[in-house]
Design a protein around this motif. Structure first.
Motif, PDB file in Angstrom:
ATOM      1  N   ARG A 233       0.815  -1.214   0.000  1.00  0.00           N
ATOM      2  CA  ARG A 233       0.000   0.000   0.000  1.00  0.00           C
ATOM      3  C   ARG A 233       0.852   1.269   0.000  1.00  0.00           C
ATOM      4  O   ARG A 233       0.497   2.259  -0.638  1.00  0.00           O
ATOM      5  N   GLN A 234       1.979   1.247   0.699  1.00  0.00           N
ATOM      6  CA  GLN A 234       2.828   2.428   0.727  1.00  0.00           C
ATOM      7  C   GLN A 234       3.368   2.734  -0.667  1.00  0.00           C
ATOM      8  O   GLN A 234       3.431   3.900  -1.084  1.00  0.00           O
ATOM      9  N   GLU A 235       3.739   1.702  -1.396  1.00  0.00           N
ATOM     10  CA  GLU A 235       4.226   1.907  -2.763  1.00  0.00           C
ATOM     11  C   GLU A 235       3.115   2.456  -3.654  1.00  0.00           C
ATOM     12  O   GLU A 235       3.358   3.339  -4.499  1.00  0.00           O
ATOM     13  N   LYS A 237       0.515   4.260  -2.702  1.00  0.00           N
ATOM     14  CA  LYS A 237       0.284   5.657  -2.324  1.00  0.00           C
ATOM     15  C   LYS A 237       1.352   6.566  -2.919  1.00  0.00           C
ATOM     16  O   LYS A 237       1.066   7.669  -3.401  1.00  0.00           O
ATOM     17  N   THR A 238       2.608   6.099  -2.903  1.00  0.00           N
ATOM     18  CA  THR A 238       3.704   6.888  -3.464  1.00  0.00           C
ATOM     19  C   THR A 238       3.516   7.079  -4.958  1.00  0.00           C
ATOM     20  O   THR A 238       3.746   8.179  -5.490  1.00  0.00           O
ATOM     21  N   GLU A 271      -6.582   4.241  -4.542  1.00  0.00           N
ATOM     22  CA  GLU A 271      -5.807   5.316  -3.903  1.00  0.00           C
ATOM     23  C   GLU A 271      -5.904   6.643  -4.652  1.00  0.00           C
ATOM     24  O   GLU A 271      -5.410   7.659  -4.187  1.00  0.00           O
TER      25      GLU A 271
END
Length: 445
Positions: A233-235, A237-238, A271
């Motif tokens: 998820r962090q990737e 969002k980035t 996202e």
């Protein structure tokens, strides 16, 4: 939960694997009916399914026998395809879809001889929008298009007019050969960014976004083709943040979205709050390869241009195929099918992890997903990987040529060997892994 005839068919398949020569008759209808406590019709349906896929044949007054290729003495000498990304034939809902096609002919008999809406049949678009919304992919009716597979959507996107300041296509490396074919045909200026077992090289991607004239970035966030990895998820969002900051459209190819249950990260589209994601979904890889239907969700600012391009490309996808798919959805067949294939391919992944442990132990670095079509093996370097590939060419194992997943002249190729396991049964996978191990041992000699 599997149907009874499917359980019977799996048992027959197991018996076929035990007797590779096919000399002895397979279990009789009565014997199987007693073993599985089912009707003779259920057993006959199991045999009909296997006959449909040329696995068995019937001899009058003698029973059923396995179809065996007499030119091959053993499974090890038969071609084992670890290159083709296609659904397992046992998971193709042939008969169910045949019924839907028959109903579609009656329901849309007049439309079969006319041109329908460029975006797709209204009924199909409505139910696909509802289905996508359940997966948190929300869109307006004007944003959704039914295309002739995701390949057509990629082709149409490459034709949309953009300003001269935005003429660069960025793709992850390695990537799906279909997008590379589009770039080659359209003679696009394209650059790549590495996608590894650990994820996407975000720093490099931002460097390209900030210093080049990027139009699109193409990615498979879930079950990446051909590595099988998924972005966390962090990737994701980035990625969305970078797309907003540098005015880039991201093409999300969610070709195996049907395999993503609640345990998997949601789509990249989820996202997106700035209308930067172009979402593509295929019905070929998990349903019927020959159906040639897909769904594309366009940002509002691109929807009209995409509609114009599609109108002049085909005037509209096949009414018969669309009508059958609409009925397939409305009858609840698709939901049942998704449950079955998630369980089916997850079981294959569990088998793969066991084979990796048995055949390789700690002597090789593997990535095997919880679900999907692909896994990948890390080799020490490119030169050694080429030796492994050359050795495997001399065997019955067909593997994906690693170079075909890269842009021409790409300098940072990784020593990763993609393995596609989607079409293979347990016996073929076991033999395939034995050949892979032999290739690695050959490398070490």
């Amino acid at each position: 939960m599997a149907f009874k005839y499917e359980e019977v068919a799996k048992y027959i398949e197991m018996r076929i694997e035990k007797d590779r020569r096919g000399r002895r008759p397979l279990p009789s209808v009565r014997e199987l009916a007693e073993r599985f406590q089912c009707t003779r019709d259920t057993v006959l349906r199991a045999y009909r399914e296997l006959m449909l896929y040329n696995r068995v044949y019937a001899v009058q007054h003698k029973g059923y026998f396995a179809v065996v290729d007499s030119s091959t003495a053993s499974l090890a000498r038969q071609a084992i395809d670890m290159a083709t990304a296609a659904p397992d034939y046992r998971m193709i809902p042939y008969r169910e879809f045949q019924s839907c096609l028959n109903q579609a002919v009656k329901r849309y008999e007049r439309s079969l001889f006319t041109y329908e809406a460029t975006q797709g049949l209204p009924g199909l678009r409505q139910i696909v929008r509802e289905w996508l919304a359940e997966e948190q992919v929300y869109c307006g009716d004007e944003q959704l298009f039914i295309t002739a597979g995701t390949q057509q959507a990629l082709q149409l996107l490459s034709l949309l007019p953009f300003s001269a300041e935005k003429d660069l296509f960025v793709v992850e490396q390695p990537t799906y050969a279909g997008i590379l074919g589009v770039l080659r045909m359209q003679k696009f200026c394209a650059v790549g960014v590495n996608r590894t077992m650990q994820g996407l090289e975000m720093d490099k991607l931002e460097e390209i976004f900030s210093s080049r004239r990027v139009r699109y970035f193409y990615t498979c966030p879930r079950f990446q083709h051909p590595l099988g990895t998924s972005l966390n998820r962090q990737e994701r969002k980035t990625l969305v943040r970078l797309a907003k900051r540098y005015d880039v459209f991201i093409i999300e190819d969610d070709y195996l979205g049907d395999l993503a249950g609640k345990r998997f990260e949601s789509s990249l589209f989820y996202e997106d709050m700035e209308d930067r994601i172009i979402y593509l979904r295929s019905f070929s890889k998990t349903l019927l390869p020959g159906l040639r239907l897909g769904a594309a969700v366009l940002p509002r600012k691109l929807a009209q241009e995409f509609a114009n391009a599609k109108h002049w490309a085909d005037l509209g996808a096949s009414v018969l195929s669309q009508g059958a798919l609409e009925i397939y959805f409305r009858c609840g067949m698709h939901q049942e099918h998704r449950i079955k294939i998630r369980r089916f391919y997850a079981e294959k992944c569990r088998l793969l992890r066991r084979l990796v442990q048995e055949q390789f132990g700690e002597n090789a670095v593997w990535y095997v997903p919880e679900n999907g079509f692909f896994a990948c093996l890390e080799v020490k370097d490119q030169a050694k990987m080429r030796r492994v590939v050359e050795f495997l060419r001399s065997t019955s194992l067909c593997i994906k040529e690693p170079d075909r997943a890269y842009l021409p002249g790409y300098q940072y190729k990784q020593p990763l060997l993609p393995i596609c396991f989607s079409t293979l049964g347990a016996a073929e996978l076991t033999t395939g892994f034995q050949l892979l191990k032999a290739g690695i041992c050959h490398l070490q000699e």
